[in-house]
Design a protein around this motif. Structure first.
Motif, PDB file in Angstrom:
ATOM      1  N   ALA A 119       1.024  -1.268   0.085  1.00 46.92           N
ATOM      2  CA  ALA A 119       0.198  -0.069   0.032  1.00 46.92           C
ATOM      3  C   ALA A 119       0.805   1.238  -0.055  1.00 46.92           C
ATOM      4  O   ALA A 119       1.895   1.460   0.554  1.00 46.92           O
ATOM      5  N   CYS A 120       0.279   2.131  -0.509  1.00 44.46           N
ATOM      6  CA  CYS A 120       1.098   3.666  -0.780  1.00 44.46           C
ATOM      7  C   CYS A 120      -0.056   4.738  -0.350  1.00 44.46           C
ATOM      8  O   CYS A 120      -1.058   4.861  -0.788  1.00 44.46           O
ATOM      9  N   PRO A 121       0.403   5.819   0.705  1.00 45.76           N
ATOM     10  CA  PRO A 121      -0.533   6.670   0.859  1.00 45.76           C
ATOM     11  C   PRO A 121      -0.105   8.127   0.075  1.00 45.76           C
ATOM     12  O   PRO A 121       1.166   8.143  -0.148  1.00 45.76           O
ATOM     13  N   LEU A 122      -0.991   8.789  -0.154  1.00 44.64           N
ATOM     14  CA  LEU A 122      -0.625  10.163  -0.615  1.00 44.64           C
ATOM     15  C   LEU A 122      -1.596  11.437  -0.398  1.00 44.64           C
ATOM     16  O   LEU A 122      -2.828  10.747  -0.177  1.00 44.64           O
ATOM     17  N   TYR A 123      -1.306  12.531  -0.482  1.00 44.42           N
ATOM     18  CA  TYR A 123      -2.325  13.542  -0.743  1.00 44.42           C
ATOM     19  C   TYR A 123      -3.029  13.603  -1.679  1.00 44.42           C
ATOM     20  O   TYR A 123      -2.468  13.539  -3.059  1.00 44.42           O
ATOM     21  N   SER A 124      -4.326  13.930  -1.635  1.00 44.24           N
ATOM     22  CA  SER A 124      -5.248  14.018  -3.115  1.00 44.24           C
ATOM     23  C   SER A 124      -4.505  15.074  -4.086  1.00 44.24           C
ATOM     24  O   SER A 124      -4.554  14.646  -5.135  1.00 44.24           O
ATOM     25  N   GLY A 125      -3.791  15.904  -3.502  1.00 43.75           N
ATOM     26  CA  GLY A 125      -3.399  16.869  -4.586  1.00 43.75           C
ATOM     27  C   GLY A 125      -2.115  16.373  -5.327  1.00 43.75           C
ATOM     28  O   GLY A 125      -1.730  16.953  -6.286  1.00 43.75           O
ATOM     29  N   GLU A 126      -1.590  15.376  -4.775  1.00 40.47           N
ATOM     30  CA  GLU A 126      -0.323  14.744  -5.360  1.00 40.47           C
ATOM     31  C   GLU A 126      -0.783  13.767  -6.527  1.00 40.47           C
ATOM     32  O   GLU A 126       0.138  13.040  -6.921  1.00 40.47           O
ATOM     33  N   PHE A 127      -2.034  13.450  -6.665  1.00 41.22           N
ATOM     34  CA  PHE A 127      -2.368  12.259  -7.472  1.00 41.22           C
ATOM     35  C   PHE A 127      -1.898  12.652  -8.847  1.00 41.22           C
ATOM     36  O   PHE A 127      -1.398  11.510  -9.509  1.00 41.22           O
TER      37      PHE A 127
END
Length: 334
Positions: free
Chosen positions: A235-243
């Motif tokens: 799994a990998c997390p990220l801010y929505s703005g970094e999509f």
């Protein structure tokens, strides 16, 4: 077969009630004290680090509070301490996390005020800190922190929003006091639907987790400790703005992406990402605050974590994994 995590999910409403009952006045005192400092450092690892991210982003949507976040060893090795009018809040379920304990001892060396939020009153960090906020969860066995996570998040929100004396923060505190009842309803109402959802995704091995504002902290927890530690899924997390800065080139038909959405300011980008993923037939898994609660949207990590816990619990169970056990944690010491 039921694993420890199952019972600990059920214990969350009672533990929130106990923490509020026993620590509320103490947290009010700490909120008043925080006003005296120019900068607040929040330090934690794993699930504890995720609570730091969530409260920082929730606070900074509304106020200009100077908050720095470090993992324990990043603070120890890389932080040059010059700002003497600072206070350190350390978060550790066990109170024995080596990384966070090292950061505590560095802060003490520089005569900075330290406050530990922990579930263990007799722990090393509780003994060595200047002050302690206890989460009253009793023992937690599962590696996927459930009741300790939500109580730690409660303590951070309560103390930091308690710094402000305006109507907005007062309403946030009122909503926090509703959490035991709201959580009890969610625990009972969201199990079955997420059991079915987990069955649908039991054979997938890679998940992306996206959120905006305070939900990035929850996305971090979801990826790092829930999927990877609990369900043994990549799994990998990220801010929505970094999509659109990386993931957009990787996502494709059939790739599972978990979206955490609460109609926060940054969720305009969450929705745009959802639209793109639906066009290319990625597997969008959407958890929206509006489907579960009408509490203030900044409290969405408290709300969305409950259905996510059931999803992870059954995802692990369908693959014959105990979501509370570990394979390698503790084998590497540093």
């Amino acid at each position: 077969m039921k694993y420890d995590m199952y019972d600990e999910i059920l214990q969350q409403p009672r533990s929130l009630m106990e923490t509020l009952k026993k620590e509320k006045s103490h947290m009010d005192e700490i909120s008043n004290e925080l006003c005296e400092y120019d900068k607040i450092y929040l330090i934690g690892c794993g699930s504890s680090l995720s609570t730091c991210y969530s409260v920082r982003d929730a606070i900074n949507i509304c106020y200009d509070m100077d908050i720095g976040i470090f993992t324990g060893y990043e603070f120890l090795y890389h932080k040059k301490i010059q700002d003497k009018n600072s206070i350190i809040i350390l978060t550790s379920q066990s109170g024995e996390t080596a990384d966070t304990l090292a950061a505590l001892r560095k802060a003490k060396k520089y005569n900075l005020k330290t406050i530990t939020i922990t579930n263990e009153a007799a722990s090393t960090m509780a003994r060595e800190s200047d002050d302690v906020i206890l989460t009253h969860c009793q023992r937690e066995n599962a590696i996927v922190a459930t009741k300790t996570y939500i109580n730690q998040l409660l303590c951070l929100y309560y103390t930091l929003f308690g710094v402000y004396d305006d109507e907005f923060s007062k309403n946030i505190l009122k909503d926090l006091e509703k959490l035991p009842k709201v959580t009890d309803e969610l625990v009972n109402e969201t199990e079955e639907e997420n059991k079915l959802l987990a069955f649908e995704f039991k054979d997938d091995d890679m998940f992306y987790c996206m959120g905006s504002g305070p939900n990035y902290g929850l996305a971090y927890k979801l990826a790092m400790t829930m999927f990877m530690e609990g369900a043994l899924k990549h799994a990998c997390p990220l801010y929505s703005g970094e999509f659109r800065h990386g993931l957009i080139e990787k996502v494709e038909e059939g790739v599972p992406i978990v979206f955490l959405e609460a109609d926060l300011p940054g969720d305009v980008l969450t929705r745009k990402s959802i639209e793109f993923c639906e066009k290319i037939n990625a597997k969008s898994i959407i958890f929206s605050m509006k489907d579960y609660s009408n509490l203030n949207r900044l409290l969405s990590p408290f709300i969305l974590v409950i259905p996510l816990e059931w999803f992870i619990y059954y995802l692990a169970s369908y693959n014959n994994k105990d979501p509370g056990s570990t394979r390698h944690i503790g084998k590497v010491r540093y």
